[in-house]
Scaffold this active site. Structure first.
Site, PDB file in Angstrom:
ATOM      1  N   SER A 177      61.851   9.632  55.764  1.00  0.00           N
ATOM      2  CA  SER A 177      60.939  10.748  55.479  1.00  0.00           C
ATOM      3  C   SER A 177      61.584  11.762  54.555  1.00  0.00           C
ATOM      4  O   SER A 177      60.882  12.562  53.948  1.00  0.00           O
ATOM      5  CB  SER A 177      60.569  11.469  56.769  1.00  0.00           C
ATOM      6  OG  SER A 177      59.793  10.652  57.578  1.00  0.00           O
TER       7      SER A 177
ATOM      8  N   GLU B 172      53.422   6.076  50.724  1.00  0.00           N
ATOM      9  CA  GLU B 172      54.007   6.592  49.484  1.00  0.00           C
ATOM     10  C   GLU B 172      55.038   5.585  48.961  1.00  0.00           C
ATOM     11  O   GLU B 172      55.924   5.152  49.703  1.00  0.00           O
ATOM     12  CB  GLU B 172      54.643   7.962  49.731  1.00  0.00           C
ATOM     13  CG  GLU B 172      53.580   9.019  49.994  1.00  0.00           C
ATOM     14  CD  GLU B 172      54.135  10.371  50.405  1.00  0.00           C
ATOM     15  OE1 GLU B 172      53.525  11.382  50.041  1.00  0.00           O
ATOM     16  OE2 GLU B 172      55.170  10.418  51.100  1.00  0.00           O
TER      17      GLU B 172
HETATM   18  N1  LIG Z   1      58.463   9.251  63.453  1.00  0.00           N
HETATM   19  C1  LIG Z   1      57.723   9.577  62.391  1.00  0.00           C
HETATM   20  O1  LIG Z   1      56.686  10.262  62.501  1.00  0.00           O
HETATM   21  C2  LIG Z   1      58.114   9.072  61.023  1.00  0.00           C
HETATM   22  C3  LIG Z   1      57.153   9.038  59.994  1.00  0.00           C
HETATM   23  C4  LIG Z   1      57.508   8.506  58.737  1.00  0.00           C
HETATM   24  C5  LIG Z   1      58.819   8.074  58.533  1.00  0.00           C
HETATM   25  N2  LIG Z   1      59.734   8.139  59.553  1.00  0.00           N
HETATM   26  C6  LIG Z   1      61.090   7.622  59.283  1.00  0.00           C
HETATM   27  O2  LIG Z   1      61.192   6.332  59.871  1.00  0.00           O
HETATM   28  C7  LIG Z   1      62.543   6.101  60.304  1.00  0.00           C
HETATM   29  C8  LIG Z   1      62.542   5.698  61.767  1.00  0.00           C
HETATM   30  O3  LIG Z   1      61.932   6.729  62.512  1.00  0.00           O
HETATM   31  P1  LIG Z   1      61.386   6.457  63.996  1.00  0.00           P
HETATM   32  O4  LIG Z   1      60.631   7.677  64.384  1.00  0.00           O
HETATM   33  O5  LIG Z   1      60.753   5.123  64.084  1.00  0.00           O
HETATM   34  O6  LIG Z   1      62.790   6.415  64.793  1.00  0.00           O
HETATM   35  P2  LIG Z   1      63.089   5.858  66.273  1.00  0.00           P
HETATM   36  O7  LIG Z   1      64.206   6.685  66.790  1.00  0.00           O
HETATM   37  O8  LIG Z   1      61.816   5.741  67.060  1.00  0.00           O
HETATM   38  O9  LIG Z   1      63.630   4.346  66.007  1.00  0.00           O
HETATM   39  C9  LIG Z   1      64.801   4.062  65.318  1.00  0.00           C
HETATM   40  C10 LIG Z   1      65.300   2.689  65.794  1.00  0.00           C
HETATM   41  O10 LIG Z   1      66.390   2.287  64.936  1.00  0.00           O
HETATM   42  C11 LIG Z   1      67.386   1.655  65.718  1.00  0.00           C
HETATM   43  N3  LIG Z   1      68.649   1.753  64.984  1.00  0.00           N
HETATM   44  C12 LIG Z   1      69.395   2.869  64.774  1.00  0.00           C
HETATM   45  N4  LIG Z   1      70.446   2.554  63.990  1.00  0.00           N
HETATM   46  C13 LIG Z   1      70.351   1.230  63.693  1.00  0.00           C
HETATM   47  C14 LIG Z   1      71.126   0.319  62.896  1.00  0.00           C
HETATM   48  N5  LIG Z   1      72.224   0.738  62.231  1.00  0.00           N
HETATM   49  N6  LIG Z   1      70.726  -0.970  62.807  1.00  0.00           N
HETATM   50  C15 LIG Z   1      69.624  -1.403  63.457  1.00  0.00           C
HETATM   51  N7  LIG Z   1      68.854  -0.581  64.231  1.00  0.00           N
HETATM   52  C16 LIG Z   1      69.209   0.708  64.330  1.00  0.00           C
HETATM   53  C17 LIG Z   1      67.356   2.390  67.049  1.00  0.00           C
HETATM   54  O11 LIG Z   1      67.881   1.571  68.094  1.00  0.00           O
HETATM   55  C18 LIG Z   1      65.851   2.681  67.216  1.00  0.00           C
HETATM   56  O12 LIG Z   1      65.221   1.643  67.960  1.00  0.00           O
HETATM   57  C19 LIG Z   1      63.314   7.369  59.972  1.00  0.00           C
HETATM   58  O13 LIG Z   1      63.945   7.212  58.730  1.00  0.00           O
HETATM   59  C20 LIG Z   1      62.216   8.435  59.878  1.00  0.00           C
HETATM   60  O14 LIG Z   1      62.540   9.482  58.999  1.00  0.00           O
HETATM   61  C21 LIG Z   1      59.412   8.613  60.784  1.00  0.00           C
END
Ligand SMILES: NC(=O)c1ccc[n+]([C@@H]2O[C@H](COP(=O)([O-])OP(=O)(O)OC[C@H]3O[C@@H](n4cnc5c(N)ncnc54)[C@H](O)[C@@H]3O)[C@@H](O)[C@H]2O)c1
Length: 294
Positions: A119, A152
């Site tokens: 993000s 995006e």
């Molecule tokens: N949550 C939102 O609303 C949202 C919206 C758009 C983008 N994002 C982006 O998406 C990404 C993930 O966000 P999320 O909310 O799904 O996070 P989350 O915490 O729900 O999930 C992240 C997952 O990644 C795993 N993980 C961490 N390090 C790792 C590694 N080195 N190798 C493999 N797995 C690994 C964790 O075990 C976890 O299951 C972030 O970059 C965030 O900025 C989030």
């Protein structure tokens, strides 16, 4: 499925990665969802089963479509190297993302396209950890990815034209609406627009021009927003916006990127919005709004 991209590897089975992976499987791609934590993979699979069952029950997808998607589905502890496209959705930490992409760069074939769902981090900040900045884009899905249609497509300075075009074709093939950023900028488009509205709402409140309820009412009834900026900050968590602004300020040094005094004070007092029972508004135990807090 059209285009060159068949096998999609999604890394990170959290809120975003799990749903992005199912979006890809439903659109006809072979998908492998991976996570460093095996429990996250189990959780994601169970939650997605419930969601796809509900899609069938509500008549949004046929049972055959859903079965076919699950037949194209796999999970793995370690990302397979034979991906056509990798979509990274791990924790929002630049070091972790760079380390992951460097490792993938060493293992994947030269044609594999790398994409991040970050993000906040722009493509170049991650692509420079690889030897394939020309094959790197951000694909920024919105939460919940199974529902929200915008994606995006953010080009870095080195992203090749054919890779950007392929990314747009891929997103369109998912049934999503691509929004292309020709140049990278932190926050991309949608979150910058949201931030601009939020900043103006705070400036109007802090200037004493209108109270928070009046500003939220104007956003809903004049602009057609589903909720006002203060209501939205309470819903998403006031600390989230605060931390995003702090990170942006650390990057730019621009005083306009500092969190507002009102937001900083609320965070310091632990008033983080709905989740803490108090933010701009007050909430009862069930999350029902009781009235203004400011
Ligand atoms: N949550 C939102 O609303 C949202 C919206 C758009 C983008 N994002 C982006 O998406 C990404 C993930 O966000 P999320 O909310 O799904 O996070 P989350 O915490 O729900 O999930 C992240 C997952 O990644 C795993 N993980 C961490 N390090 C790792 C590694 N080195 N190798 C493999 N797995 C690994 C964790 O075990 C976890 O299951 C972030 O970059 C965030 O900025 C989030």
């Amino acid at each position: 499925m059209t285009g060159r991209i068949d096998h999609v590897v999604v890394i990170g089975a959290g809120a975003m990665g799990s749903q992005i992976a199912m979006v890809c499987a439903l659109a006809g791609h072979r998908v492998t969802l991976t996570d460093a934590d095996p429990a996250a993979l189990e959780r994601a699979t169970a939650q997605l089963r419930q969601r796809t069952d509900a899609m069938v029950a509500k008549g949004r997808r046929s049972a055959q479509e859903v079965d076919a998607a699950w037949n194209r589905w796999a999970t793995a502890a370690v990302p397979p190297a034979d991906a056509d496209l990798v979509i990274e959705a791990i924790v929002e930490k630049l070091d972790a993302k760079r380390a992951l992409f460097a490792e993938l760069d060493a293992r994947c074939g030269p044609d594999t396209v790398f994409a991040s769902n970050s993000s906040s981090f722009v493509p170049s900040s991650m692509a420079s950890a690889t030897g394939r900045a020309d094959r790197f884009v951000n694909l920024h899905f919105f939460n919940p990815a199974l529902v929200m249609t915008c994606v995006e497509v953010v080009r870095g300075p080195d992203t090749a034209d054919d890779v950007a075009a392929e990314a747009v074709e891929f997103v369109t093939g998912l049934g999503k609406v691509p929004v292309v950023l020709e140049r990278e900028i932190p926050g991309f488009v949608a979150n910058r627009l949201l931030g601009a509205v939020r900043d103006e709402a705070l400036a109007l409140y802090e200037g004493g021009y209108a109270d928070i309820e009046a500003i939220d009412t104007a956003a809903r009834t004049a602009l057609g927003y589903p909720m006002g900026p203060f209501e939205l900050m309470d819903l998403t968590g006031i600390d989230i916006g605060y931390l995003t602004k702090k990170a942006r300020f650390a990057e730019t040094g621009d005083p306009a990127d500092q969190p507002s005094d009102t937001v900083a004070a609320l965070v310091a007092d632990g008033h983080l919005g709905r989740k803490s029972g108090r933010g701009f508004y007050l909430y009862d135990q069930a999350g029902q709004r009781l009235g203004k807090a400011l």
